[in-house]
Design a protein around this motif. Sequence first.
Motif, short mmCIF file in Angstrom:
data_model
loop_
_atom_site.label_atom_id
_atom_site.label_comp_id
_atom_site.label_asym_id
_atom_site.label_seq_id
_atom_site.Cartn_x
_atom_site.Cartn_y
_atom_site.Cartn_z
N LYS A 147 0.82 -1.21 0.00
CA LYS A 147 0.00 0.00 0.00
C LYS A 147 0.86 1.27 0.00
N LEU A 150 1.85 2.16 -3.39
CA LEU A 150 0.70 2.76 -4.08
C LEU A 150 0.59 4.24 -3.73
N ASN A 164 -2.05 -2.81 -7.23
CA ASN A 164 -1.45 -3.43 -6.05
C ASN A 164 -1.69 -4.94 -6.13
#
Length: 352
Positions: A147, A150, A164
Amino acid sequence: MKILTVVGARPQFIKAAAVSNIIRKEHKEILVHTGQHYDENMSKVFFDELKIPKPDYNLEVGSGNHGKQTGNMLIKLEEIYLEENPDLVLVYGDTNSTLAGALCASKLLIPVAHVEAGLRSFNMSMPEEQNRILTDHLSKLLFVPTKSALDNLKNEGIQKGVHNVGDVMFDATLNFKKLAEQKNSIIKELGVKEGQFILTTIHRAENTNDISRLKNIVEALNECGKDVVLPLHPRTKKYITDYGLNFNNNIKVIDPVGYLEMINLEMNSEKIVTDSGGVQKEAFFMSKPCITMRDETEWVETVENGWNRVVGTDKHKILDSIVNFYPEKKQENIFGDGNASEKILKLLNSCK
């Protein structure tokens, strides 16, 4: 679809082991080995152990300064791209091979897919940081492992084509862990006890090329009071000799090992002390406390989760962590479900 994959260094061979066999179920893959890592213990053994398809091309660029190495790759890759005319170029990670593969494709208007996109150490003096940022901005498809990766891309204005999928090295660890367990003879040969030794790797230029940093590391390992297993990178070995540094008898210095033996050493160690990005992750996969001898890490989740401590090359911090650092909470699932390779294949299929 014809996919041309560029690899050149140990971590990329491991990632390709997870992804290439999946890709080849449905697509034609051309595998190009730049030869950035060319020592048999750093290259050939990985292809043999992990059943990676034999490269269609080996550029044999070898070592050298960044400009010369990357430039030679660009010249040779361009010839191959023009001959093979791939639909997409797939690159991994953050090495000079990564950047050369992506830049050459971009110049020829061939779409680029970047596996392990979005990582940031926020230290632009690192060649790897420059490589990964430039590659991300050249890529059409960006496969991120976490994450935070991202979020990093979003903060740079990159949102299109970002997915992801989880970490392909986690896929590889799950795939090869049982096979690695059979490599247990290395523990007996070294004369160390399971769960009672420190596994160490040192290879980053910021540590090897700086005598004060490397000296601090060596002294900390010498004085830690524990058995240490150190697969010694060729560049580190050279600088150890050049600087006149010496290891105490508690340190078992060995040649670089293959992936399966490395996994076996990791799973049987007490703790892992490293400056490697990949080994930081593998330590997490093996539920081993990791001590990172860098000033920052791109794998921030492992630190936030309490299983990785970043200590730089401060001798006393390294020593204290070897003796006293133990995670205080359970691991969280931060690297996906072990099916990153299948997710990458599905996303590639959607782009046909």
